[in-house]
Design an enzyme around this catalytic site. Sequence first.
Site, short mmCIF file in Angstrom:
data_model
loop_
_atom_site.label_atom_id
_atom_site.label_comp_id
_atom_site.label_asym_id
_atom_site.label_seq_id
_atom_site.Cartn_x
_atom_site.Cartn_y
_atom_site.Cartn_z
CB THR A 28 29.27 43.08 10.53
OG1 THR A 28 29.84 43.99 11.49
CG2 THR A 28 29.57 41.65 10.96
CB SER A 30 31.24 37.21 3.56
OG SER A 30 29.94 37.23 3.00
CG ASP A 83 21.13 38.69 6.16
OD1 ASP A 83 22.30 38.32 5.96
OD2 ASP A 83 20.71 39.01 7.28
CE LYS A 93 22.83 45.83 7.54
NZ LYS A 93 23.84 44.77 7.21
N GLY A 95 22.05 38.66 9.70
CA GLY A 95 22.51 37.27 9.63
C GLY A 95 23.78 37.08 10.44
CD GLU A 102 25.28 44.84 10.37
OE1 GLU A 102 24.10 44.43 10.36
OE2 GLU A 102 26.22 44.23 9.84
CE LYS A 120 23.74 37.92 0.52
NZ LYS A 120 24.63 38.79 1.28
#
Length: 212
Positions: A28, A30, A83, A93, A95, A102, A120
Amino acid sequence: TLGETERHAAAAHAAGLVEGGMRVGLGTGSTVAPLIPLLAATGLRLRCVATSEATARAAAAAGLVVKPFDTLTELDIAIDGADQIAPGPWLIKGGGRAHTREKIVAAAARRFVVIASHEKPVPRLTAPVPLELHPFGLASTLARLQYAVPRGGAASPDGGVIADWTGPVDDPAALAQRLDAEPGLIAHGLFAPSLVTDVVVATGREVEHTRR
Ligand code: DER
């Protein structure tokens, strides 16, 4: 933008790791977003599970076969963002409030590939660490986890309360152990090195792929 170029480059590299017939876990966020049309464009026969409703919708809209979350016992590969990525690799992770599913998907996958743009990787993890807390007993959990701050907004699709650990993260292993011992905690966003098989980081169009 540079970010879009890097997210696309990392996603395209990861898409190249997917073969026909694979059972694929879709993360999940961008960085995963450009991966979905790229996977659909391969025309490969894939069975996917999604780690959020947003990913499930995007994957179905792109023409990928999305199976109900728990119909696939094992996945051949899972691909997701992060993240923060610290040496280990240790990840933060969550965010995007999806870290519970996940982490389940990452653990079910023979290969867990993290894809990221250049900002990152960090020398060491820093707060916040996303948490999903069980709504039952929330007050007592928050009293024990004095650094946990509810994030507000919608509950997680799994009914938990999203919060953030705002305390020190100097020793991720010790913090993960402490959080895992908390009865009211459903999941936290610290991903241990044992979960991660590949890290793909794009700087500009250059992609660095580190395998464990
Ligand atoms: O919330 C999440 O776990 C996301 O995968 C996050 O870690 C990465 O999101 P991004 O790809 O939008 O930066």
